[in-house]
Design an enzyme around this catalytic site. Sequence first.
Site, short mmCIF file in Angstrom:
data_model
loop_
_atom_site.label_atom_id
_atom_site.label_comp_id
_atom_site.label_asym_id
_atom_site.label_seq_id
_atom_site.Cartn_x
_atom_site.Cartn_y
_atom_site.Cartn_z
NE ARG A 44 -3.86 -0.18 2.30
CZ ARG A 44 -4.89 -0.31 3.18
NH1 ARG A 44 -5.13 -0.85 3.41
NH2 ARG A 44 -6.21 0.71 3.00
CG HIS A 90 -6.09 -1.95 -4.72
ND1 HIS A 90 -4.69 -2.11 -4.18
CD2 HIS A 90 -6.69 -1.16 -4.04
CE1 HIS A 90 -4.28 -1.18 -3.62
NE2 HIS A 90 -5.33 -0.75 -3.30
CE1 TYR A 133 -23.02 13.95 -10.39
CE2 TYR A 133 -21.63 14.29 -8.08
CZ TYR A 133 -22.67 14.18 -8.29
OH TYR A 133 -24.12 14.27 -7.58
#
Length: 834
Positions: A44, A90, A133
């Site tokens: 990570r 992931h 969006y």
Amino acid sequence: MFDMARRTTAAPPEDFEERIVDIDVSSEMRTSFLEYAYSVIYQRALPDARDGLKPVQRRILYSMSEMGLRPDRGHVKSSRVVGDVMGKLHPHGDTAIYDALVRMAQPFAMRLPLVDGHGNFGSPDDMPAAMRYTEARLAPAAMLMVESLDEDTVDFKPNYDGQETEPTVMPSAFPNLLVNGTTGIAVGMATNMAPHNLGEVVAAARLLIRKPNASLDELMRHIPGPDLPTGGTIIGLQGIRDAYESGRGTFRMRARCTIEQITPRRKGIIVTELPYAVGPERVVTKIKDLVTSKKLQGIADLKDLTDRHKGLRLVIEIKNGFVPEAVLDELYRLTPMEETFGINNVALVEGEPRTLGLRELLKVYVDHRLEVVRRRSEFRRRKREERLHLVEGLIVALLNIDEVIQVIRSSDDSAQARSRLMEVFDLTDIQAAYILDTPLRRLTRFDKLELDREKQQLSDEIAELTAILASPERMRQVVSAELAEVAKKYGTPRRTILLEASGTPRTAPTSLMIADDPCLVLLSSTGLLARTTDGTPLPGEGERAAHDVLTGAVRTTARAEVGLVTSHGRAIRVSVVDLPILPPSANPPSLSGGHPISEFVTLSPGENVVGLCSLSPDALGLAIGTAQGVVKRVVPDYPPNRDDYEVIALKDGDTVVGAVELESDAHDLVFVTSDAQLLRFPAASVRPQGRPAGGMAGIRLDDGARVIFFGTVDPALPAQVVTVAGSATALPGTQVGGGKVSDYTDFPPKGRATGGVRAQRFLKGEDTLLLAWAGPAPAKAVSAAGKPIPLPEEISRRDASGLRLTHTVGAVGGAQGTAEPPERPMVAEPEEPA
């Protein structure tokens, strides 16, 4: 109600075997924490030193490449990309994936963005829009990261559920870790790497390819320091060298600013670039907080004019009298316009976290790129050898086309045909199968020529790839040439300026303002404020100027404050440094260079400034006179933390007529009333009072009379009294009136709270004084617009009538005034008294 006594516990079944495992808590905690730490470090938080990508970033680029989101294709919803990455590679939540996607699309976060975002992807101050969006696709630079991915250049590993595969590292055709930098917090360690210029990094990498033993100094000739996406300036290069040598170091980032004349009267600081990861809203908020708390002085206004066309533009307007360079230095010290960046080059090398210097980072990348080119060359040579093998078989078939057809026609099935072709023409199984699969339309005479050319081309390419694989020097040349092509295509000029530190710690200036020299604050009859550059008295009689007379003057210093006393009985605090400086060439000074009062204070309707006062506790005090004949001396005990405050408690309907700063108890206080009465008495006869007091009786007024002038006069110096009479029914400013100039000594002193003596006899049509003034000789008059007006000669009788004037008088000043003296005295015959 439930009966607790009747509750029973079901007995376990007979075949139930109890299993209790004793586990040491400390051992379990140690094991679990190590597993968690391992996951965070390797899966990570830390990037791979070869491609400079964290696992989530690598998975995003790989998924977008597999989805075909190339730069020449249309954008797709970011949520679609996030869903594909999360579902296949992931499984850590969509928020982390989208955050990584957004950062790779932000040009202010990455020196060479890898994602081409469409929509609101945020700013240094604001969060991006939700992923539903926004849209995204791979940026052109990202294609350099994934190119040759299908040519066996890197290893693949199974994904989290074993149903998919993902690359362990990207081929990375440019040193992404140095170019774009990274930041991350793992367990017990963190990484923070600054972005660099692509062209400089490639030049250093090519030097290391050409000269593997290159020193740090040689590499730093190509990479002198970081090149931040937001530009700015880096102060101090020693910390950068420390980081390049050991992997840890710090440097200071500064905003890029210029000092410009933003208005005809004021200068300003223009901020066009900010430190890395600092947004304009953060700077604006900090400056406003500092100004509000009075920890930062000298700033008059702050405007954020940033837009998508001009880019970043913060305009910081500086108050008059402040040194812009000193204010800028304070901004660097107190605001995020100067920030510190701590370099901590921690990355994974062969699966192990290591702190790397510049040379080690470049070496890891160069070794990785050499391995990529080696595997790519082997893959390409193998593919070309396989194709050459097929082409050679086709050529044999074309040369013996009739026999090949005969063998195929005489065979029972395709398996027999393949075997007979292998026996008759000495072909391999792959060649024979390929011939059988080839359409007859390809076996023409022209195809023979094409196959001959293809065979020659394949042979040449195989020879070239073999030479590259056989020669490490040739392979280094290939890697170097490819890096040069990348820098030529995607390189941009340096944005960040590097400055060597001065070697001495920077300290804040003792003052942001000009030197605290003595000066005079001046108030003119037309409502202009200004100050002189020193404390010398203004020139007196016989010296000429072009504009205005002074109605107030206070001795102070450049860094002090003065009060503007208004007709409503309040004093408004004004910094002297905010006032414009009169040019030293003016002798005496002309207040045409002053600024209107309205630029410094806000007045209520009907309120006007009647005088000036010093706010120094060492001052003798302020003397105030009101229209109802009240006089007051104010104790100089002004509140330091208030911008305005009351200096006299006025009665209903009363207003302040005059306010002057006393210089001595031996001076006279003078009242002149509308019915032409003048009263003078010593200032010592008035007891000083606190600010809330209402004063005491100054002059006794007759019915209908009011005070029109209040001031102070030094009886030891020559002084004059000027009065102008007219009609009370005429409109203000429309009548000229009769003027009279008298010697001040003609008026006898009297006691406080008495009636005065007559100062002018009214003529026919005159029933009130329009204007009155008493002060140091010679008196000078100006119009309402500040133009000089000649006054009549002095009359020896104090109660004489006045002479008709030629112009309407707007104001009168004394020896410190600046109006021109008349070229010739005004002579007129007195009219009959009324």
